[in-house]
Write a protein that holds these residues in place. Structure first.
Motif, mmCIF file in Angstrom:
data_model
loop_
_atom_site.group_PDB
_atom_site.id
_atom_site.type_symbol
_atom_site.label_atom_id
_atom_site.label_comp_id
_atom_site.label_asym_id
_atom_site.label_seq_id
_atom_site.Cartn_x
_atom_site.Cartn_y
_atom_site.Cartn_z
ATOM 1 N N GLY A 233 5.039 -14.475 -17.614
ATOM 2 C CA GLY A 233 3.694 -14.071 -17.017
ATOM 3 C C GLY A 233 3.862 -12.705 -16.395
ATOM 4 N N ALA A 234 2.571 -11.892 -16.163
ATOM 5 C CA ALA A 234 2.866 -10.796 -15.690
ATOM 6 C C ALA A 234 3.070 -10.894 -14.282
ATOM 7 C CB ALA A 234 1.276 -9.978 -15.850
ATOM 8 N N GLN A 235 3.630 -9.498 -13.851
ATOM 9 C CA GLN A 235 4.029 -9.355 -12.559
ATOM 10 C C GLN A 235 3.898 -8.203 -11.945
ATOM 11 O OE1 GLN A 235 8.532 -9.669 -12.486
ATOM 12 N NE2 GLN A 235 8.727 -8.751 -14.401
ATOM 13 N N VAL A 236 3.916 -8.026 -10.360
ATOM 14 C CA VAL A 236 3.703 -6.987 -9.781
ATOM 15 C C VAL A 236 5.247 -6.343 -9.781
ATOM 16 C CG1 VAL A 236 3.049 -5.688 -7.660
ATOM 17 C CG2 VAL A 236 1.534 -7.511 -8.705
ATOM 18 N N VAL A 237 5.468 -5.007 -9.896
ATOM 19 C CA VAL A 237 6.677 -4.349 -9.898
ATOM 20 C C VAL A 237 6.374 -3.036 -8.850
ATOM 21 C CG1 VAL A 237 7.652 -5.174 -12.017
ATOM 22 C CG2 VAL A 237 6.711 -2.920 -11.806
ATOM 23 N N SER A 238 7.416 -2.887 -7.960
ATOM 24 C CA SER A 238 7.608 -2.041 -7.052
ATOM 25 C C SER A 238 8.786 -1.465 -6.895
ATOM 26 C CB SER A 238 6.819 -2.276 -5.966
ATOM 27 O OG SER A 238 6.851 -1.394 -4.696
ATOM 28 N N GLU A 239 9.120 -0.240 -6.197
ATOM 29 C CA GLU A 239 10.289 0.288 -5.736
ATOM 30 C C GLU A 239 10.358 -0.484 -4.228
ATOM 31 O OE1 GLU A 239 10.300 4.488 -5.121
ATOM 32 O OE2 GLU A 239 12.538 4.544 -4.809
ATOM 33 N N ASN A 240 9.506 -0.744 -3.730
ATOM 34 C CA ASN A 240 9.579 -1.765 -2.373
ATOM 35 C C ASN A 240 9.567 -3.283 -2.690
ATOM 36 O OD1 ASN A 240 9.111 -3.162 -0.141
ATOM 37 N ND2 ASN A 240 7.253 -2.369 0.151
ATOM 38 N N CYS A 241 10.840 -3.479 -2.975
ATOM 39 C CA CYS A 241 11.105 -4.794 -3.853
ATOM 40 C C CYS A 241 12.067 -5.867 -3.033
ATOM 41 C CB CYS A 241 11.608 -4.711 -5.116
ATOM 42 S SG CYS A 241 13.078 -3.834 -5.316
ATOM 43 N N LEU A 242 12.722 -5.611 -1.945
ATOM 44 C CA LEU A 242 13.790 -6.231 -1.319
ATOM 45 C C LEU A 242 13.351 -7.496 -0.536
ATOM 46 C CD1 LEU A 242 16.498 -3.521 -0.608
ATOM 47 C CD2 LEU A 242 15.913 -5.002 -2.517
ATOM 48 N N TYR A 243 12.698 -8.293 -1.162
ATOM 49 C CA TYR A 243 12.119 -9.630 -0.642
ATOM 50 C C TYR A 243 13.205 -10.872 -1.377
ATOM 51 C CZ TYR A 243 8.484 -6.813 0.541
ATOM 52 O OH TYR A 243 7.637 -5.385 1.278
ATOM 53 N N LEU A 244 12.996 -12.060 -0.639
ATOM 54 C CA LEU A 244 13.595 -13.202 -1.522
ATOM 55 C C LEU A 244 12.717 -14.290 -0.951
ATOM 56 C CD1 LEU A 244 14.684 -14.715 1.354
ATOM 57 C CD2 LEU A 244 16.626 -13.240 1.195
ATOM 58 N N ASN A 245 12.830 -15.528 -1.811
ATOM 59 C CA ASN A 245 12.237 -16.528 -1.650
ATOM 60 C C ASN A 245 13.446 -17.826 -1.319
ATOM 61 O OD1 ASN A 245 10.097 -15.489 -2.873
ATOM 62 N ND2 ASN A 245 10.991 -15.461 -4.811
ATOM 63 N N VAL A 246 12.938 -18.819 -0.466
ATOM 64 C CA VAL A 246 13.524 -20.035 -0.057
ATOM 65 C C VAL A 246 12.699 -21.282 -0.329
ATOM 66 C CG1 VAL A 246 14.588 -21.074 1.859
ATOM 67 C CG2 VAL A 246 14.602 -18.620 1.798
ATOM 68 N N TRP A 247 13.489 -22.097 -1.113
ATOM 69 C CA TRP A 247 13.127 -23.387 -1.238
ATOM 70 C C TRP A 247 13.683 -24.338 -0.489
ATOM 71 C CZ3 TRP A 247 13.102 -19.789 -4.782
ATOM 72 C CH2 TRP A 247 11.950 -19.620 -5.706
ATOM 73 N N CYS B 95 1.113 -1.168 0.043
ATOM 74 C CA CYS B 95 0.033 -0.175 -0.004
ATOM 75 C C CYS B 95 0.868 1.245 0.019
ATOM 76 C CB CYS B 95 -0.836 0.019 1.118
ATOM 77 S SG CYS B 95 -2.333 -1.147 1.001
ATOM 78 N N VAL B 96 1.939 1.288 0.605
ATOM 79 C CA VAL B 96 3.085 2.292 0.816
ATOM 80 C C VAL B 96 3.296 2.706 -0.448
ATOM 81 C CG1 VAL B 96 5.239 3.093 1.467
ATOM 82 C CG2 VAL B 96 3.503 1.947 3.148
ATOM 83 N N THR B 97 3.790 1.649 -1.387
ATOM 84 C CA THR B 97 4.443 1.967 -2.702
ATOM 85 C C THR B 97 3.068 2.261 -3.627
ATOM 86 O OG1 THR B 97 4.507 -0.324 -2.980
ATOM 87 C CG2 THR B 97 6.516 0.560 -2.286
ATOM 88 N N ILE B 98 2.141 1.833 -3.565
ATOM 89 C CA ILE B 98 0.982 2.223 -4.342
ATOM 90 C C ILE B 98 0.728 3.767 -4.363
ATOM 91 C CG2 ILE B 98 -1.519 1.836 -4.967
ATOM 92 C CD1 ILE B 98 -1.075 -1.213 -4.118
ATOM 93 N N LEU B 99 0.900 4.190 -3.060
ATOM 94 C CA LEU B 99 0.381 5.390 -3.011
ATOM 95 C C LEU B 99 1.690 6.425 -3.412
ATOM 96 C CD1 LEU B 99 -0.997 5.316 0.686
ATOM 97 C CD2 LEU B 99 -2.240 5.810 -1.144
ATOM 98 N N THR B 100 2.769 6.009 -3.607
ATOM 99 C CA THR B 100 3.759 6.738 -3.995
ATOM 100 C C THR B 100 4.059 6.388 -5.560
ATOM 101 O OG1 THR B 100 5.349 5.139 -3.349
ATOM 102 C CG2 THR B 100 5.107 6.773 -1.948
ATOM 103 N N GLY B 101 3.134 5.648 -6.144
ATOM 104 C CA GLY B 101 3.173 5.597 -7.547
ATOM 105 C C GLY B 101 4.261 4.587 -8.084
ATOM 106 N N GLY B 102 4.377 3.384 -7.214
ATOM 107 C CA GLY B 102 5.553 2.493 -7.321
ATOM 108 C C GLY B 102 5.012 1.180 -7.548
ATOM 109 N N VAL B 103 3.718 0.734 -7.707
ATOM 110 C CA VAL B 103 3.361 -0.527 -8.133
ATOM 111 C C VAL B 103 2.469 -0.251 -9.533
ATOM 112 C CG1 VAL B 103 1.971 -2.489 -7.514
ATOM 113 C CG2 VAL B 103 3.465 -1.529 -5.650
#
Length: 555
Positions: A109-123, A13-21
């Motif tokens: 595939g389509a994807q959500v993009v944002s300036e708020n993006c520092l996430y990782l995935n673990v398998w 929501c923070v990044t949506i409000l700043t035009g980031g998503v």
């Protein structure tokens, strides 16, 4: 106990409000709870989901604070700890970047993009638990430092972890938000550096692995970094960086290096990077970084594209105190085993020598490519018959571009380092479906092109047929994928990529060998004198996406 699915929602929501998503939201499935969860991390508790095939996944874990507002163009800051349990069953947004057209080959595939993006995935394997000390594989994606995401299913760890490793894929900032450099940013930095924020994100993710991976059953003292294209260039640079000591123990570089003599692909001087940044600010009619930080991220991205900004690493004096080539030449790189290589058609525009049909044309194109050094080239890459012309032209193409980057990396390590280097060439052509077409290249002439080995290394080849049938995978493809995954796992476990089916010989510059991965896996000797010549006199880059933009004169 409170379920903290709303942490990701609040951040979005923070990044949506700043035009980031912008883009299409990721569709999460129904969460299948993992026995033994939640897992305790340094920042809080996290619960994952079962994804089938005996694999569990933890998606969208924040490894740093959102790099927004005053933290735009700043080193990643510590993640804020959370209360309760973070429900990690949906991937976080990808870093801000242009969208890929559905007609390109690499559309996943389509994807959500944002300036708020520092996430990782673990398998991880379902049965993995704290104290098991499994090898860890960390993926660094490519995309010319302009695009790319840890969320793309082509980079999934679902298949590789079935062989007994933990797999991590982390986002890092790309484009103008990841590599923008100007003197104002250097003055604001306590290290007097600007640019390389994407590299600092990669380092932050590796530090997260050191702090947290044991909670998933991984061994922080046995981490292998793997990257392709710009991701491989990044790993080459990270091996040269003094900031990565103790963060990884082995490295795999797939089609990319930062140590080519005479100007590495993907890396520039700080002066050149800051000159490009100043040119962009001038074109945008702004005079301060504060103005840029107040600009909506989607507008910033659009203006960077309009004025042809090109992202690349720079020798900033901090992450890279000198050029990676010089650091390797002086033997100051991280002393870890490496496995590096390229594909047989890793040039996006073929070298002129491949057009030669006879000896006279071969000599003509040699002079065209190497100028005053053309005569020396003909001595070390001779062609006396038309058959030799074709054979030598193909050999030089294998050892140019991304291939030359891998050879340079392996040669420098063999000559100045203490850990072994191993070299490969991927020669298999993907089985394209009849009549399939792409907007970015012709399958009929693709051969073993750039990126084509990735789905074999990771076993993710089914992704290509998700939206339309583009490949007709055969038993040989599945077998090759299994064998190449086994190579990664063997290297991650022991530092030697050799398996029962695939053998490697440590690289020596005086007697070089490489392993060819294709329909017929074998070891082949290389032209030592010819390679030494190409390293000393590299052909001009024929990979335009990775050529840094040369800014116009500033007035």
């Amino acid at each position: 106990m409170k379920v903290y699915r709303n942490i990701l929602f609040q951040n979005l929501c923070v990044t949506i409000l700043t035009g980031g998503v912008f883009g299409v939201a990721h569709a999460g499935g129904v969460m299948q709870r993992v026995p033994g969860d939640p897992v305790r991390l340094a920042s809080g508790l996290v619960a994952g989901t079962l994804v089938g095939d005996g694999v569990k996944a933890y998606y969208g874990i924040p490894f740093a604070a959102p790099p927004v507002r005053s933290d735009r163009w700043r080193a990643p800051q510590p993640v804020k700890p959370w209360m309760g349990v973070f429900t990690a069953d949906e991937k976080g947004p990808s870093c801000l970047q242009p969208m890929r057209a559905p007609t390109v080959n690499h559309y996943f595939g389509a994807q959500v993009v944002s300036e708020n993006c520092l996430y990782l995935n673990v398998w991880a394997p379902v049965g993995a638990h704290r104290g098991e000390h499994l090898p860890v594989v960390v993926w660094v994606y490519g995309g010319a430092f302009e695009i790319g995401s840890a969320n793309a299913d082509i980079y999934s760890g679902r298949y590789l972890v079935r062989n007994g490793v933990i797999y991590v894929a982390a986002n890092y900032r790309v484009g103008i938000l990841g590599f923008f450099a100007v003197p104002q940013l250097a003055r604001q930095s306590r290290h007097h550096a600007s640019g390389n924020y994407g590299l600092l994100d990669q380092i932050a993710a590796l530090k997260w692995v050191q702090r947290n991976i044991s909670a998933f059953g991984g061994n922080p003292a046995n981490v292998t970094v793997v990257g392709q294209s710009a991701g491989s260039m990044s790993i080459n640079a990270l091996q040269a960086s003094p900031l990565t000591h103790g963060l990884f123990d082995r490295a795999i570089g797939i089609s990319g290096a930062s140590v080519m003599r005479g100007g590495a692909l993907g890396v520039s001087s700080l002066r050149a990077a800051e000159s490009q940044g100043l040119h962009l600010m001038h074109a945008m009619h702004v005079t301060s970084v504060a103005q840029l930080r107040g600009m909506a991220p989607d507008k910033l991205l659009a203006l960077a594209a309009k004025f042809r900004y090109r992202a690349h690493m720079d020798v900033d004096g901090y992450v890279l105190p000198q050029s990676p080539y010089r650091i390797f030449e002086e033997g100051r790189e991280q002393r870890v085993p490496i496995l590096v290589g390229s594909t047989a058609n890793d040039l996006w525009t073929k070298i002129p020598l491949l057009r030669a049909k006879d000896v006279s044309q071969y000599r003509k194109y040699a002079r065209q490519m190497f100028g005053a050094n053309g005569a020396e080239f003909l001595r070390v890459w001779p062609a006396r018959t038309n058959a030799e012309v074709v054979r030598q032209g193909r050999a030089v193409s294998y050892d140019s571009g991304m291939g030359l980057g891998a050879l340079s990396w392996a040669t420098l390590q063999a000559q100045h380092g203490s850990a072994p280097a191993y070299l490969y060439l991927f020669s298999h052509t993907q089985p394209y479906a009849p009549g399939v077409n792409f907007s970015d290249y012709d399958p009929a002439t693709a051969d073993a092109n750039h990126f084509s080995d990735v789905p074999y290394w990771l076993g993710t080849y089914p992704v290509y047929n998700r939206f339309r049938i583009t490949r007709e995978w055969k038993p040989i493809d599945r077998q090759l994928a299994r064998e190449m995954q086994d190579v990664i796992v063997a290297f991650a476990k022991t530092g030697d990529p050799s398996t029962a089916e695939v053998k490697f010989i440590p690289f020596e510059s005086a007697r070089p060998y490489r392993t060819v991965l294709g329909n017929n896996i074998h070891i082949e000797p290389l032209n030592a004198r010819g390679i030494a010549f190409l390293i000393a006199h590299p052909p001009a880059s024929h990979i335009p996406l990775l050529r840094p933009h040369k800014p116009k004169q500033m007035y």
